[in-house]
Scaffold this motif. Sequence first.
Motif, PDB file in Angstrom:
ATOM      1  N   ASP A 233       0.834  -1.208   0.000  1.00  0.00           N
ATOM      2  CA  ASP A 233       0.000   0.000   0.000  1.00  0.00           C
ATOM      3  C   ASP A 233       0.863   1.249   0.000  1.00  0.00           C
ATOM      4  OD1 ASP A 233      -2.132  -1.759   0.309  1.00  0.00           O
ATOM      5  OD2 ASP A 233      -2.229  -1.469   2.483  1.00  0.00           O
ATOM      6  N   VAL A 234       1.886   1.231   0.838  1.00  0.00           N
ATOM      7  CA  VAL A 234       2.783   2.379   0.962  1.00  0.00           C
ATOM      8  C   VAL A 234       3.577   2.578  -0.326  1.00  0.00           C
ATOM      9  CG1 VAL A 234       4.840   3.229   2.163  1.00  0.00           C
ATOM     10  CG2 VAL A 234       2.933   2.259   3.465  1.00  0.00           C
ATOM     11  N   ALA A 235       4.073   1.477  -0.896  1.00  0.00           N
ATOM     12  CA  ALA A 235       4.809   1.588  -2.159  1.00  0.00           C
ATOM     13  C   ALA A 235       3.925   2.182  -3.253  1.00  0.00           C
ATOM     14  CB  ALA A 235       5.335   0.216  -2.576  1.00  0.00           C
ATOM     15  N   ALA A 236       2.679   1.720  -3.327  1.00  0.00           N
ATOM     16  CA  ALA A 236       1.754   2.248  -4.331  1.00  0.00           C
ATOM     17  C   ALA A 236       1.434   3.718  -4.066  1.00  0.00           C
ATOM     18  CB  ALA A 236       0.470   1.428  -4.346  1.00  0.00           C
ATOM     19  N   GLY A 237       1.285   4.090  -2.793  1.00  0.00           N
ATOM     20  CA  GLY A 237       1.032   5.482  -2.462  1.00  0.00           C
ATOM     21  C   GLY A 237       2.185   6.379  -2.857  1.00  0.00           C
ATOM     22  N   LEU A 238       3.399   5.927  -2.605  1.00  0.00           N
ATOM     23  CA  LEU A 238       4.572   6.719  -2.979  1.00  0.00           C
ATOM     24  C   LEU A 238       4.669   6.872  -4.498  1.00  0.00           C
ATOM     25  CD1 LEU A 238       7.239   5.307  -0.495  1.00  0.00           C
ATOM     26  CD2 LEU A 238       6.185   7.579  -0.441  1.00  0.00           C
ATOM     27  N   LEU A 239       4.397   5.793  -5.229  1.00  0.00           N
ATOM     28  CA  LEU A 239       4.462   5.859  -6.683  1.00  0.00           C
ATOM     29  C   LEU A 239       3.367   6.760  -7.242  1.00  0.00           C
ATOM     30  CD1 LEU A 239       5.257   2.122  -7.538  1.00  0.00           C
ATOM     31  CD2 LEU A 239       6.791   4.086  -7.759  1.00  0.00           C
ATOM     32  N   THR A 240       2.164   6.647  -6.679  1.00  0.00           N
ATOM     33  CA  THR A 240       1.063   7.501  -7.118  1.00  0.00           C
ATOM     34  C   THR A 240       1.379   8.972  -6.862  1.00  0.00           C
ATOM     35  OG1 THR A 240      -0.548   5.755  -6.645  1.00  0.00           O
ATOM     36  CG2 THR A 240      -1.388   8.003  -6.848  1.00  0.00           C
ATOM     37  N   GLY A 241       1.842   9.255  -5.640  1.00  0.00           N
ATOM     38  CA  GLY A 241       2.194  10.631  -5.306  1.00  0.00           C
ATOM     39  C   GLY A 241       3.333  11.161  -6.152  1.00  0.00           C
ATOM     40  N   LEU A 242       4.327  10.308  -6.399  1.00  0.00           N
ATOM     41  CA  LEU A 242       5.466  10.735  -7.216  1.00  0.00           C
ATOM     42  C   LEU A 242       5.018  11.054  -8.633  1.00  0.00           C
ATOM     43  CD1 LEU A 242       8.495  11.184  -7.554  1.00  0.00           C
ATOM     44  CD2 LEU A 242       8.724   8.736  -8.080  1.00  0.00           C
ATOM     45  N   GLY A 243       4.133  10.217  -9.176  1.00  0.00           N
ATOM     46  CA  GLY A 243       3.638  10.481 -10.522  1.00  0.00           C
ATOM     47  C   GLY A 243       2.927  11.823 -10.613  1.00  0.00           C
ATOM     48  N   TRP A 244       2.055  12.098  -9.644  1.00  0.00           N
ATOM     49  CA  TRP A 244       1.329  13.368  -9.650  1.00  0.00           C
ATOM     50  C   TRP A 244       2.268  14.541  -9.382  1.00  0.00           C
ATOM     51  CZ3 TRP A 244      -2.289  15.888 -11.615  1.00  0.00           C
ATOM     52  CH2 TRP A 244      -2.876  16.997 -11.016  1.00  0.00           C
ATOM     53  N   LEU A 245       3.249  14.347  -8.508  1.00  0.00           N
ATOM     54  CA  LEU A 245       4.227  15.402  -8.231  1.00  0.00           C
ATOM     55  C   LEU A 245       5.001  15.757  -9.496  1.00  0.00           C
ATOM     56  CD1 LEU A 245       5.829  17.212  -6.231  1.00  0.00           C
ATOM     57  CD2 LEU A 245       7.306  15.231  -5.812  1.00  0.00           C
ATOM     58  N   LEU A 246       5.413  14.746 -10.247  1.00  0.00           N
ATOM     59  CA  LEU A 246       6.157  15.001 -11.475  1.00  0.00           C
ATOM     60  C   LEU A 246       5.302  15.744 -12.495  1.00  0.00           C
ATOM     61  CD1 LEU A 246       8.108  11.638 -11.910  1.00  0.00           C
ATOM     62  CD2 LEU A 246       8.993  13.849 -11.140  1.00  0.00           C
ATOM     63  N   VAL A 247       4.015  15.396 -12.564  1.00  0.00           N
ATOM     64  CA  VAL A 247       3.108  16.120 -13.454  1.00  0.00           C
ATOM     65  C   VAL A 247       3.037  17.592 -13.055  1.00  0.00           C
ATOM     66  CG1 VAL A 247       0.677  16.396 -14.103  1.00  0.00           C
ATOM     67  CG2 VAL A 247       1.719  14.137 -14.134  1.00  0.00           C
ATOM     68  N   CYS A 248       2.896  17.840 -11.758  1.00  0.00           N
ATOM     69  CA  CYS A 248       2.765  19.218 -11.274  1.00  0.00           C
ATOM     70  C   CYS A 248       4.034  20.028 -11.508  1.00  0.00           C
ATOM     71  CB  CYS A 248       2.411  19.211  -9.789  1.00  0.00           C
ATOM     72  SG  CYS A 248       0.795  18.486  -9.424  1.00  0.00           S
ATOM     73  N   VAL A 249       5.169  19.470 -11.142  1.00  0.00           N
ATOM     74  CA  VAL A 249       6.429  20.203 -11.300  1.00  0.00           C
ATOM     75  C   VAL A 249       6.746  20.410 -12.780  1.00  0.00           C
ATOM     76  CG1 VAL A 249       8.917  20.090 -10.917  1.00  0.00           C
ATOM     77  CG2 VAL A 249       7.345  19.459  -9.079  1.00  0.00           C
ATOM     78  N   SER A 250       6.528  19.374 -13.582  1.00  0.00           N
ATOM     79  CA  SER A 250       6.780  19.504 -15.017  1.00  0.00           C
ATOM     80  C   SER A 250       5.885  20.558 -15.637  1.00  0.00           C
ATOM     81  CB  SER A 250       6.555  18.155 -15.714  1.00  0.00           C
ATOM     82  OG  SER A 250       7.453  17.181 -15.238  1.00  0.00           O
ATOM     83  N   SER A 251       4.623  20.597 -15.216  1.00  0.00           N
ATOM     84  CA  SER A 251       3.698  21.602 -15.742  1.00  0.00           C
ATOM     85  C   SER A 251       4.134  23.012 -15.345  1.00  0.00           C
ATOM     86  CB  SER A 251       2.281  21.329 -15.237  1.00  0.00           C
ATOM     87  OG  SER A 251       1.809  20.076 -15.686  1.00  0.00           O
ATOM     88  N   LEU A 252       4.562  23.170 -14.104  1.00  0.00           N
ATOM     89  CA  LEU A 252       5.039  24.468 -13.647  1.00  0.00           C
ATOM     90  C   LEU A 252       6.272  24.919 -14.427  1.00  0.00           C
ATOM     91  CD1 LEU A 252       4.578  23.989  -9.810  1.00  0.00           C
ATOM     92  CD2 LEU A 252       3.552  25.838 -11.151  1.00  0.00           C
ATOM     93  N   GLU A 253       7.208  24.015 -14.635  1.00  0.00           N
ATOM     94  CA  GLU A 253       8.423  24.367 -15.350  1.00  0.00           C
ATOM     95  C   GLU A 253       8.148  24.642 -16.822  1.00  0.00           C
ATOM     96  OE1 GLU A 253      11.908  24.731 -14.182  1.00  0.00           O
ATOM     97  OE2 GLU A 253      10.409  25.275 -12.680  1.00  0.00           O
ATOM     98  N   TYR A 254       7.268  23.831 -17.418  1.00  0.00           N
ATOM     99  CA  TYR A 254       6.900  24.063 -18.819  1.00  0.00           C
ATOM    100  C   TYR A 254       6.241  25.428 -18.977  1.00  0.00           C
ATOM    101  CZ  TYR A 254       4.067  23.782 -23.051  1.00  0.00           C
ATOM    102  OH  TYR A 254       3.458  24.065 -24.245  1.00  0.00           O
ATOM    103  N   ALA A 255       5.288  25.731 -18.098  1.00  0.00           N
ATOM    104  CA  ALA A 255       4.588  27.009 -18.179  1.00  0.00           C
ATOM    105  C   ALA A 255       5.540  28.176 -17.951  1.00  0.00           C
ATOM    106  CB  ALA A 255       3.452  27.036 -17.148  1.00  0.00           C
TER     107      ALA A 255
END
Length: 264
Positions: A233-255
Motif C-alpha cells: 500500500d505504501v509503495a503504491a502510495g509513494l508511486l502515485t504521489g510521485l507520478g502526480w508530483l512530477l506532473v505538477c512540477v513539469s507543468s510548472l516548469e513548462y509554463a
Amino acid sequence: MVLLAQQLGEHALAWFALALTVSVLGAGLACRMLQRRHPLPNTGEPDESRLALGLGLGFVLILAAAVLVAWIASHLGDGRTMGRADQALADAIAAHVPWGALVSFSWLTHLGDAQLLAPVCGLVALLLWRHAHRGLALGWVTALGGIVVLNPALKHIFARARPVHDHGLALETSFSFPSGHSAGAIVSYGMLLYLALRLLPARWHVPAAMASVAAIVTIACSRIFLQVHFASDVAAGLLTGLGWLLVCVSSLEYARHRKRRTAR
C-alpha cells in the motif's frame, strides 16, 4: 518473498534507520551535485492557462492509467504471494518492534495528516499570492488538491481491506490501497522542496532537500510500523504521489519556460 518479508520485519527498526540515513544523505548529495552542474534560477512565473492545461491533462492520464491497471490486476488472480509477504511483514513488526517505537511512530505519522497539511496548504498559498507568485500558488494548491481527489478514487478502485491494527495507537477504517498518507507526503513535501529550490537562496537548498526526504520516508514507514497499511500500500502510495508530483512540477516548469520565451 514471504521469508524475506519476515526477516525484514524482525529487524524493521534497523532497516528503517538505514533507509532514512541513505535517503537523506542521498538527497543532500544529489541536490548539491545539481546545484554545481545545473543552477536553478529563481526568476520567472508560470503562465496560468498553460499550467492549468498541463495539470488537467496529467490528472486525467494518471486516473485513466489507474483504471487500466485495476482492470488488468483483476484478471491476474488474487496475488497470493504478495499478500502473504505483506502479512508476514506486518506480523513480524507487531511481534518484534518495541512499544516505545510504535508510540513514536504514532506521533510522527501525524506529519502526513490532512488536518495538518490543509492549514499549511492555505498558509503557503496565501504567502505565495501576497508575494506575487500567483502561478506557483495555483500550482501548489492544485498539487495538494489533486492528490486529495486522486487517492480516494484509487482506493475505491482497488477496495483493499486494511491489515488488523488493534494496538490502539492509530485507527483507520477506509480502504487500504494505496496509502493516502504516503501519497500526500510525497506531494506536499515534494512541492515544498520545489518551492524552496525556486524561491530560497542556494544555501537552503540542500537542507530543504534532506528535510523533505526525511519527512516523506518517516511518514511512509510509520504507516507500516503502525500496521495501518501493508508495505505494498505504501509503495503504491509513494508511486502515485510521485507520478502526480512530477506532473505538477513539469507543468510548472513548462509554463514558466513558455512564458519567459513568449516575453522575449
